[in-house]
Write a protein that holds these residues in place. Structure first.
Motif, PDB file in Angstrom:
ATOM      1  N   ASN A  29       0.849  -1.190   0.000  1.00  0.00           N
ATOM      2  CA  ASN A  29       0.000   0.000   0.000  1.00  0.00           C
ATOM      3  C   ASN A  29       0.881   1.235   0.000  1.00  0.00           C
ATOM      4  O   ASN A  29       1.440   1.607   1.027  1.00  0.00           O
ATOM      5  N   ASP A  30       1.041   1.848  -1.154  1.00  0.00           N
ATOM      6  CA  ASP A  30       1.910   3.022  -1.289  1.00  0.00           C
ATOM      7  C   ASP A  30       1.340   4.216  -0.528  1.00  0.00           C
ATOM      8  O   ASP A  30       0.151   4.299  -0.267  1.00  0.00           O
ATOM      9  N   GLY A  31       2.215   5.136  -0.180  1.00  0.00           N
ATOM     10  CA  GLY A  31       1.805   6.364   0.480  1.00  0.00           C
ATOM     11  C   GLY A  31       1.947   6.321   1.994  1.00  0.00           C
ATOM     12  O   GLY A  31       1.874   7.347   2.634  1.00  0.00           O
ATOM     13  N   GLU A  32       2.138   5.146   2.578  1.00  0.00           N
ATOM     14  CA  GLU A  32       2.317   5.032   4.022  1.00  0.00           C
ATOM     15  C   GLU A  32       3.797   5.225   4.345  1.00  0.00           C
ATOM     16  O   GLU A  32       4.632   4.480   3.880  1.00  0.00           O
ATOM     17  N   TYR A  76       3.379  -0.760   4.574  1.00  0.00           N
ATOM     18  CA  TYR A  76       2.054  -1.228   4.963  1.00  0.00           C
ATOM     19  C   TYR A  76       1.540  -2.131   3.853  1.00  0.00           C
ATOM     20  O   TYR A  76       1.465  -1.723   2.693  1.00  0.00           O
ATOM     21  N   CYS A  77       1.214  -3.365   4.197  1.00  0.00           N
ATOM     22  CA  CYS A  77       0.859  -4.378   3.197  1.00  0.00           C
ATOM     23  C   CYS A  77      -0.489  -5.014   3.504  1.00  0.00           C
ATOM     24  O   CYS A  77      -0.969  -4.978   4.633  1.00  0.00           O
ATOM     25  N   THR A  78      -1.051  -5.622   2.476  1.00  0.00           N
ATOM     26  CA  THR A  78      -2.283  -6.400   2.595  1.00  0.00           C
ATOM     27  C   THR A  78      -1.980  -7.813   2.122  1.00  0.00           C
ATOM     28  O   THR A  78      -1.434  -7.994   1.025  1.00  0.00           O
ATOM     29  N   ASP A  79      -2.326  -8.811   2.964  1.00  0.00           N
ATOM     30  CA  ASP A  79      -2.083 -10.200   2.549  1.00  0.00           C
ATOM     31  C   ASP A  79      -3.236 -10.684   1.671  1.00  0.00           C
ATOM     32  O   ASP A  79      -4.181  -9.940   1.387  1.00  0.00           O
ATOM     33  N   GLN A  80      -3.191 -11.935   1.247  1.00  0.00           N
ATOM     34  CA  GLN A  80      -4.182 -12.452   0.309  1.00  0.00           C
ATOM     35  C   GLN A  80      -5.552 -12.669   0.940  1.00  0.00           C
ATOM     36  O   GLN A  80      -6.535 -12.874   0.236  1.00  0.00           O
ATOM     37  N   THR A  81      -5.652 -12.577   2.286  1.00  0.00           N
ATOM     38  CA  THR A  81      -6.957 -12.698   2.951  1.00  0.00           C
ATOM     39  C   THR A  81      -7.563 -11.333   3.256  1.00  0.00           C
ATOM     40  O   THR A  81      -8.642 -11.248   3.812  1.00  0.00           O
ATOM     41  N   THR A 134      -4.235  -6.526   6.978  1.00  0.00           N
ATOM     42  CA  THR A 134      -3.215  -5.517   6.721  1.00  0.00           C
ATOM     43  C   THR A 134      -2.273  -5.373   7.909  1.00  0.00           C
ATOM     44  O   THR A 134      -2.610  -5.717   9.039  1.00  0.00           O
ATOM     45  N   GLY A 135      -1.083  -4.830   7.628  1.00  0.00           N
ATOM     46  CA  GLY A 135      -0.116  -4.561   8.681  1.00  0.00           C
ATOM     47  C   GLY A 135       1.222  -4.145   8.103  1.00  0.00           C
ATOM     48  O   GLY A 135       1.438  -4.162   6.897  1.00  0.00           O
ATOM     49  N   TRP A 136       2.109  -3.765   9.024  1.00  0.00           N
ATOM     50  CA  TRP A 136       3.447  -3.317   8.649  1.00  0.00           C
ATOM     51  C   TRP A 136       4.373  -4.511   8.480  1.00  0.00           C
ATOM     52  O   TRP A 136       4.344  -5.447   9.273  1.00  0.00           O
ATOM     53  N   VAL A 137       5.211  -4.445   7.442  1.00  0.00           N
ATOM     54  CA  VAL A 137       6.179  -5.499   7.136  1.00  0.00           C
ATOM     55  C   VAL A 137       7.528  -4.834   6.886  1.00  0.00           C
ATOM     56  O   VAL A 137       7.593  -3.801   6.214  1.00  0.00           O
ATOM     57  N   PRO A 138       8.626  -5.401   7.417  1.00  0.00           N
ATOM     58  CA  PRO A 138       9.939  -4.826   7.115  1.00  0.00           C
ATOM     59  C   PRO A 138      10.202  -4.846   5.614  1.00  0.00           C
ATOM     60  O   PRO A 138      10.047  -5.885   4.962  1.00  0.00           O
ATOM     61  N   GLU A 139      10.574  -3.711   5.084  1.00  0.00           N
ATOM     62  CA  GLU A 139      10.793  -3.600   3.637  1.00  0.00           C
ATOM     63  C   GLU A 139      11.845  -4.584   3.154  1.00  0.00           C
ATOM     64  O   GLU A 139      11.738  -5.136   2.067  1.00  0.00           O
ATOM     65  N   ASN A 175       6.140 -12.418  11.344  1.00  0.00           N
ATOM     66  CA  ASN A 175       4.994 -12.362  12.243  1.00  0.00           C
ATOM     67  C   ASN A 175       4.888 -10.925  12.731  1.00  0.00           C
ATOM     68  O   ASN A 175       5.840 -10.386  13.284  1.00  0.00           O
ATOM     69  N   GLY A 176       3.735 -10.304  12.548  1.00  0.00           N
ATOM     70  CA  GLY A 176       3.525  -8.908  12.912  1.00  0.00           C
ATOM     71  C   GLY A 176       2.997  -8.682  14.314  1.00  0.00           C
ATOM     72  O   GLY A 176       2.561  -7.579  14.641  1.00  0.00           O
ATOM     73  N   LYS A 177       3.050  -9.698  15.168  1.00  0.00           N
ATOM     74  CA  LYS A 177       2.536  -9.556  16.531  1.00  0.00           C
ATOM     75  C   LYS A 177       3.332  -8.507  17.304  1.00  0.00           C
ATOM     76  O   LYS A 177       4.557  -8.484  17.253  1.00  0.00           O
ATOM     77  N   GLU A 178       2.620  -7.639  18.013  1.00  0.00           N
ATOM     78  CA  GLU A 178       3.247  -6.661  18.887  1.00  0.00           C
ATOM     79  C   GLU A 178       2.982  -7.061  20.329  1.00  0.00           C
ATOM     80  O   GLU A 178       1.963  -7.682  20.632  1.00  0.00           O
ATOM     81  N   LEU A 179       3.893  -6.710  21.217  1.00  0.00           N
ATOM     82  CA  LEU A 179       3.716  -6.970  22.641  1.00  0.00           C
ATOM     83  C   LEU A 179       3.202  -5.717  23.347  1.00  0.00           C
ATOM     84  O   LEU A 179       3.644  -4.608  23.040  1.00  0.00           O
ATOM     85  N   THR A 180       2.298  -5.898  24.278  1.00  0.00           N
ATOM     86  CA  THR A 180       1.920  -4.837  25.202  1.00  0.00           C
ATOM     87  C   THR A 180       2.849  -4.973  26.399  1.00  0.00           C
ATOM     88  O   THR A 180       2.954  -6.058  26.968  1.00  0.00           O
ATOM     89  N   VAL A 181       3.553  -3.891  26.738  1.00  0.00           N
ATOM     90  CA  VAL A 181       4.556  -3.944  27.810  1.00  0.00           C
ATOM     91  C   VAL A 181       4.379  -2.761  28.748  1.00  0.00           C
ATOM     92  O   VAL A 181       3.830  -1.720  28.375  1.00  0.00           O
ATOM     93  N   LYS A 182       4.878  -2.931  29.946  1.00  0.00           N
ATOM     94  CA  LYS A 182       4.844  -1.884  30.981  1.00  0.00           C
ATOM     95  C   LYS A 182       6.277  -1.535  31.371  1.00  0.00           C
ATOM     96  O   LYS A 182       7.162  -2.392  31.361  1.00  0.00           O
ATOM     97  N   ALA A 183       6.495  -0.284  31.763  1.00  0.00           N
ATOM     98  CA  ALA A 183       7.805   0.144  32.243  1.00  0.00           C
ATOM     99  C   ALA A 183       8.240  -0.788  33.371  1.00  0.00           C
ATOM    100  O   ALA A 183       7.447  -1.117  34.252  1.00  0.00           O
ATOM    101  N   GLY A 184       9.479  -1.237  33.301  1.00  0.00           N
ATOM    102  CA  GLY A 184      10.027  -2.165  34.292  1.00  0.00           C
ATOM    103  C   GLY A 184      10.046  -3.604  33.821  1.00  0.00           C
ATOM    104  O   GLY A 184      10.807  -4.416  34.349  1.00  0.00           O
TER     105      GLY A 184
END
Length: 134
Positions: free
Chosen positions: A50-53, A61-66, A69-74, A91-100
């Protein structure tokens, strides 16, 4: 083979992790993952770019065949006329983290770090939210 085993003694209590590289970091700023359905792609998968992002330099920013969408390393993509092909599993999973929180950082890619948390769960965290432990 033993040289590829990384034993984490601090924070990740005695878990044996199969990484030849990795450094222990502490979260300095809370981060809440905004990704509900992360992209999970395999080498050879096709995606639409997806150009422009330009929010994250080095990421596209990409769209898979299903339609997910999400960010992928170029650098994981081989561009084609009709989209792009993954050259490496991603894998585009992000972690939710807390300080410490303590994380094992396994890879850094232009402002994001692929980590394991104290429970052994993998995911991405913004690199500016963590600092390396001495």
């Amino acid at each position: 083979m033993a040289e590829n085993i990384y034993r984490v003694e601090v924070g990740l209590k005695n878990k044996i992790l199969d990484f030849g590289e990795g450094c222990l970091y502490r979260v300095v700023v809370d981060y809440q993952s905004a990704v509900q359905h992360p992209l999970e792609l395999r080498a050879g998968d096709m995606v639409q770019v997806n150009d422009g992002e330009e929010k994250w330099p080095g990421w596209v920013y990409c769209t898979d065949q299903t339609g997910n969408t999400g960010w992928v390393p170029e650098r994981y993509l081989l561009r084609r006329e009709t989209g792009a092909v993954l050259c490496k599993d991603y894998n585009g999973k992000e972690l939710t983290v807390k300080a410490g929180d303590e994380l094992l950082v396994c890879q850094v890619l232009t402002s994001w770090s692929w980590c394991l948390n104290e429970k052994g769960e993998p995911g991405w965290v913004p690199t500016d939210h963590v600092e390396k432990l001495p």
